[in-house]
Design an enzyme around this catalytic site. Structure first.
Site, PDB file in Angstrom:
ATOM      1  N   LYS A 128      13.349  -1.013 -19.431  1.00  0.00           N
ATOM      2  CA  LYS A 128      12.708   0.086 -18.730  1.00  0.00           C
ATOM      3  C   LYS A 128      13.582   0.594 -17.487  1.00  0.00           C
ATOM      4  O   LYS A 128      13.736   1.925 -17.220  1.00  0.00           O
ATOM      5  CB  LYS A 128      11.346  -0.389 -17.992  1.00  0.00           C
ATOM      6  N   LYS A 211       9.725   0.416 -30.909  1.00  0.00           N
ATOM      7  CA  LYS A 211       8.046   0.238 -30.878  1.00  0.00           C
ATOM      8  C   LYS A 211       7.389   1.326 -30.598  1.00  0.00           C
ATOM      9  O   LYS A 211       7.874   2.067 -29.974  1.00  0.00           O
ATOM     10  CB  LYS A 211       8.075  -0.826 -29.644  1.00  0.00           C
ATOM     11  N   LYS A 214       3.050   4.530 -25.718  1.00  0.00           N
ATOM     12  CA  LYS A 214       2.413   5.542 -25.167  1.00  0.00           C
ATOM     13  C   LYS A 214       3.365   6.173 -24.245  1.00  0.00           C
ATOM     14  O   LYS A 214       3.044   7.307 -23.731  1.00  0.00           O
ATOM     15  CB  LYS A 214       1.262   4.890 -24.167  1.00  0.00           C
TER      16      LYS A 214
HETATM   17  P1  AMP Z   1       0.931  -1.980 -22.874  1.00  0.00           P
HETATM   18  O1  AMP Z   1       0.636  -0.626 -23.211  1.00  0.00           O
HETATM   19  O2  AMP Z   1       2.240  -1.991 -22.430  1.00  0.00           O
HETATM   20  O3  AMP Z   1      -0.072  -2.279 -21.590  1.00  0.00           O
HETATM   21  O4  AMP Z   1       0.527  -3.045 -23.812  1.00  0.00           O
HETATM   22  C1  AMP Z   1      -1.083  -3.579 -23.843  1.00  0.00           C
HETATM   23  C2  AMP Z   1      -1.196  -4.587 -25.118  1.00  0.00           C
HETATM   24  O5  AMP Z   1      -0.879  -4.016 -26.221  1.00  0.00           O
HETATM   25  C3  AMP Z   1      -0.074  -5.837 -24.953  1.00  0.00           C
HETATM   26  O6  AMP Z   1      -0.524  -6.974 -25.473  1.00  0.00           O
HETATM   27  C4  AMP Z   1       1.021  -5.352 -25.801  1.00  0.00           C
HETATM   28  O7  AMP Z   1       1.835  -6.497 -26.176  1.00  0.00           O
HETATM   29  C5  AMP Z   1       0.283  -4.605 -26.778  1.00  0.00           C
HETATM   30  N1  AMP Z   1       1.166  -3.616 -27.539  1.00  0.00           N
HETATM   31  C6  AMP Z   1       1.517  -2.539 -27.004  1.00  0.00           C
HETATM   32  N2  AMP Z   1       2.221  -1.763 -27.857  1.00  0.00           N
HETATM   33  C7  AMP Z   1       2.242  -2.379 -28.858  1.00  0.00           C
HETATM   34  C8  AMP Z   1       2.561  -2.125 -30.483  1.00  0.00           C
HETATM   35  N3  AMP Z   1       3.245  -1.069 -30.774  1.00  0.00           N
HETATM   36  N4  AMP Z   1       2.468  -2.972 -31.360  1.00  0.00           N
HETATM   37  C9  AMP Z   1       1.589  -4.222 -31.018  1.00  0.00           C
HETATM   38  N5  AMP Z   1       1.293  -4.559 -29.894  1.00  0.00           N
HETATM   39  C10 AMP Z   1       1.380  -3.652 -28.761  1.00  0.00           C
END
Ligand code: AMP
Ligand code: TRP
Length: 351
Positions: A128, A211, A214
């Site tokens: 990041k 990956k 968002k």
């Molecule tokens: P975040 O959007 O970074 O707050 O992620 C929230 C949850 O979603 C966490 O448990 C991440 O590991 C999971 N997550 C986010 N992006 C992915 C992805 N592309 N594939 C699988 N899990 C994801």
């Protein structure tokens, strides 16, 4: 004053009852990656009857700039996604992090437990911050210590997450162990990461080595939980693939990251294993597989999107649910943080 020397690790886990905690940042709309890697599995854990605590981590979101109106919207929309996906606010605790001050209180104490060297090894920070590390917030650097506090302020024992959070959970374990050893207590559990299923790392639809996120500048790279059927269809149809048919076995997908990603998504949506998907579609062209994936995605995501839209029409009701969840969360977290003040030698004499 010298710091405590490392004492042998104090065994603790048997003393804690099973409890799940996990969080998602309201730093934008949720994606199919969040749904398959996190939300869908959060619902499974709730339905298994384990005590579950889920949180929109707004304090984590502001480690990078968030427009206040958008943050408020994304927090409510995230909560709506939890409920639409099957989280029952009566059975699970659902709230937003900033309403329970125990998180930041314990987060500060963990800033004093975690070591600079540990934080500097965090790959998510390095990704990041990129070349801009002098100019990112101090909060972004401390982020994983607050995440450890989120979990440990409930004495949670299990944390369902996607693959990308594995290193942060190892750090959570290290912080718990160091706190216990430094203060000579068996106070914090050493958590188990739950990284399970076919879609622990959903990849970008444009680049099978990145990956799905968002925060990706390209909206084509991801399926948002707010996308309608036409958008889902267009994104899957245009997703990057190669020109070979699907192989007979999973082995044949080893060097085909985009194809492997679509197979994993299909498997996770259909509650199948990737092996079963490859067996079912062996020899099929993407001209056949992609429309099947579109149908499945629309069938599974459509009802969730519709329910999110319905819930978002009554933001006051969502706020009420988050408030009730925060009261229930606080009732668990407060006594734990009070004990931490006692253990660390802070005087608490206010009436
Ligand atoms: P975040 O959007 O970074 O707050 O992620 C929230 C949850 O979603 C966490 O448990 C991440 O590991 C999971 N997550 C986010 N992006 C992915 C992805 N592309 N594939 C699988 N899990 C994801
Ligand atoms: N760091 C997590 C992510 O970006 C979000 C998060 C914050 C979290 N606190 C947590 C996940 C506690 C699990 C437990 O995906």
């Amino acid at each position: 004053m010298s710091e405590p020397v490392q004492t042998p690790q104090i065994p603790v886990n048997a003393a804690f009852k099973p409890r799940i905690f996990s969080g998602i940042q309201p730093s934008g709309g949720l994606t199919l990656g969040n749904y398959l890697g996190a939300l869908k599995r959060f619902v499974q854990k709730q339905d298994e009857g384990i005590e579950t605590i889920y949180c929109m981590v707004d304090m984590h979101a502001i480690t990078t700039w968030q427009d206040p109106a958008k943050l408020r919207h994304a927090t409510r929309e995230g909560a709506a996604a939890f409920i639409a996906a099957g989280i029952d606010p009566a059975r699970s605790i659902l709230f937003n992090q900033s309403q329970v001050s125990a998180h930041v209180e314990l987060g500060w104490i963990f800033n004093c437990v975690a070591r600079m060297g540990w934080m500097s090894r965090m790959t998510q920070f390095k990704d990041k911050a990129g070349k801009n590390s002098e100019n990112v917030s101090l909060g972004l650097y401390a982020y994983p210590a607050l995440m450890a506090a989120d979990i440990l302020t409930y004495h949670a024992t299990m944390v369902p997450v996607g693959e990308d959070q594995k290193q942060h959970l190892e750090l959570t374990r290290d912080i718990a162990i160091k706190f216990n050893n430094d203060y000579g207590v068996a106070f914090f559990p050493v958590v188990d990461p739950l990284i399970e299923g076919a879609a622990t790392r959903v990849m970008s639809l444009r680049d099978g080595t990145k990956k799905m996120s968002k925060s990706d500048p390209s909206d084509q790279s991801r399926i948002n939980l707010t996308d309608d059927a036409d958008m889902i269809a267009a994104k899957i149809r245009k997703s990057k693939t190669d020109s070979d048919p699907l192989p007979e076995t999973l082995d044949g997908l080893k060097d085909r990251p985009e194809a492997r990603n679509l197979v994993n998504i299909y498997a996770a949506l259909a509650d199948m294993s990737p092996d079963q998907v490859v067996t079912q579609f062996a020899g099929a062209q993407f001209g056949t597989f992609k429309p099947a994936l579109v149908d499945l995605s629309v069938a599974k995501l459509g009802p969730i999107t519709a329910e999110m839209i319905r819930l978002m029409k009554d933001p006051a009701e969502i706020d009420r649910i988050l408030g009730t969840g925060a009261d229930r969360a606080d009732a668990i977290a407060r006594p734990i943080v009070d004990q931490v003040y006692e253990i660390t030698g802070m005087i608490r004499s206010r009436r």
